[in-house]
Design an enzyme around this catalytic site. Structure first.
Site, short mmCIF file in Angstrom:
data_model
loop_
_atom_site.label_atom_id
_atom_site.label_comp_id
_atom_site.label_asym_id
_atom_site.label_seq_id
_atom_site.Cartn_x
_atom_site.Cartn_y
_atom_site.Cartn_z
N GLU A 276 0.96 -0.78 0.21
CA GLU A 276 -0.31 -0.01 -0.36
C GLU A 276 0.72 1.42 -0.06
OE1 GLU A 276 -3.62 -0.31 2.53
OE2 GLU A 276 -2.57 1.16 3.63
N CYS A 277 0.91 2.26 -1.20
CA CYS A 277 0.97 3.36 -1.59
C CYS A 277 3.02 3.08 -1.34
CB CYS A 277 1.24 4.44 -0.58
SG CYS A 277 1.59 6.40 -0.54
N GLY A 278 3.39 3.48 0.48
CA GLY A 278 5.24 2.93 0.27
C GLY A 278 5.46 1.71 0.03
N MET B 24 5.85 0.98 -3.66
CA MET B 24 6.73 1.29 -4.37
C MET B 24 7.93 0.33 -3.85
SD MET B 24 6.64 5.32 -2.62
CE MET B 24 8.58 5.41 -3.10
N GLY C 182 -1.45 -0.44 -3.72
CA GLY C 182 -2.17 -0.05 -4.91
C GLY C 182 -1.74 1.44 -3.85
#
Length: 447
Positions: A330-332, A335, A428
């Protein structure tokens, strides 16, 4: 249930510093339950350190009134007092025409007294006008007190008191905090710096905030005002309603939790455990391998700050690459799943590259719809979430997405939740909450 809301006249007036200081001061004699209004991850980490109780988020975008009240009762029932830090200004929400997502909305839902916090630099008589305006704007709110921040000295405070009391003799003046740069807290591109990076320094800062609040504010008056709050009850017809879907499983979920990954809602963890999951925390930065588990949960954080160290931990990277279970990023965490962050090699489990930009790429409440069954949701079900990121994905060679973003941005073309490895991996930008997405915990906890 004793409760009080600390609401700002705007952002950047010192809400987190003073709210955390109040929590710390009250915790010396009381069992304090902290809350943060809105989707923020970082402020609650300060609350948790100050009170030794997990801070929870209350959000009228994610939650309806019954859910807010139910969640509040769940966490406050055995506490002496609840202190609720607001978000932005008292009336700021998702729309200029209603109070959804605002501090005011939650305060009214909980029938909670409000203490208004204002930056009083260069103010005297205008402070009275601000207070009268805030009180008259929505008479359903119970604004009972005011705290002045960043006053120049005793003379300034006396003028403020005289002006405010002349125009509003009912408002309680709780006290005033002097201008002191030593009381401020570091900022980073997502807000305030998260606590794990400098734990000892943060604890010292929280002690300072608590001591300052004790010296400058009337703590007993805060307790007195909270004691006057109205009682409320959950509708008896819905008293057995669950806040999120529960399907008992016996899964093991490994949660990445360290300096680089620490953006999590504690209610998500509660929901997973209610679904029978056993949580195992690990550090992608410092551990050599992922613990024995069925699912890996990579939350948000600041992996870009620690990208070199993450990239150098080859044993952890190999361990996750060779993992044959489910992975949600999720997000980080998304990445970290990609090929690289600003050129530093990452997990290479999603064929794209993450790059940081100087400008916000996504900052919004999110509404989405699942396009398929996936490891965090069910096909055709709608969810509410939040996104806030300065990164974006480039060189995207994946074309399988799990959910469509109807409000917000997502990864690309209003799509989010890149899916790979036959659906076992999803990454995501939308930050999921177990009430905004009531299928989240049950889906992630499935074996």
């Amino acid at each position: 249930m004793k409760r009080i809301v600390i609401a700002g006249t705007s952002s950047m007036v010192g809400k987190t510093t003073i709210s955390t200081g109040i929590m710390k001061a009250l915790s010396k004699k009381n069992n304090v339950q902290p809350y943060k209004i809105g989707p923020d991850y970082i402020d609650p980490t300060y609350h948790t350190e100050a009170t030794e109780n997990k801070s929870r988020n209350l959000d009228s975008f994610f939650m309806d009134k019954l859910q807010i009240r139910s969640l509040f009762k769940k966490h406050s029932k055995n506490k002496d007092i609840s202190v609720i830090e607001g978000v932005r200004g008292l009336y700021e929400g998702i729309s200029p025409y209603n109070d959804i997502g605002s501090t005011a909305s939650v305060a009214k839902t909980l029938n909670a007294p409000v203490i208004l916090l204002m930056d009083a630099r260069s103010l005297t008589r205008s402070a009275a006008a601000i207070i009268k305006g805030f009180k008259s704007f929505d008479t359903e709110l119970n604004i009972k007190g005011v705290i002045f921040n960043k006053i120049r000295g005793e003379g300034h405070l006396n003028k403020l008191k005289e002006a405010v009391k002349y125009y509003d003799n009912e408002i309680e003046i709780i006290g005033a905090i002097p201008r002191d740069e030593g009381l401020s807290v570091s900022q980073r591109h997502l807000g305030l710096v998260p606590t794990p990076e400098n734990k000892q320094g943060l604890l010292e800062r929280i002690d300072l905030w608590g001591n300052t609040v004790e010296e400058c504010l009337d703590i007993e008056k805060i307790v007195e005002l909270s004691d006057k709050s109205f009682d409320f009850c959950v509708d008896e017809k819905n008293k057995d309603e669950t806040l999120w879907k529960v399907e008992k499983n016996n899964s093991k979920i490994a949660v990445a939790f360290d300096e680089s990954f620490n953006f999590y809602y504690w209610d998500n963890f509660d929901a997973m455990e209610e679904n029978g999951a056993k949580l195992k925390f690990f550090s992608p930065l410092n551990d050599s391998e992922v613990p024995d588990c069925d699912t890996i949960y990579l939350g948000g954080g600041y992996p870009e700050i620690f990208s070199e160290k993450l990239s150098e931990n080859k044993s952890m990277i190999d361990s996750i690459r060779n993992f044959d279970g489910k992975i949600y990023g999720e997000c980080g965490g998304l990445m970290y799943l990609t090929n690289s962050i600003d050129g530093k090699e990452m997990l290479k489990l999603i064929d794209a590259n993450a790059v940081m930009t100087p400008n916000v790429q996504g900052l919004s409440y999110v509404k989405g719809t699942f396009e398929k069954d996936c490891i965090i949701g069910e096909k055709s079900k709608e969810f509410k979430a939040h996104e806030f990121h300065y990164s974006k994905l480039i060189n995207i060679n994946e074309n399988d997405f799990s959910y469509r973003i109807n409000r917000g941005k997502g990864i690309i073309n209003s799509m989010d939740g890149i899916t790979s490895k036959g659906g076992d991996i999803v990454g995501g930008y939308a930050h999921q909450h177990c009430i905004g997405n009531p299928y989240f915990a049950a889906s992630l906890s499935k074996i």
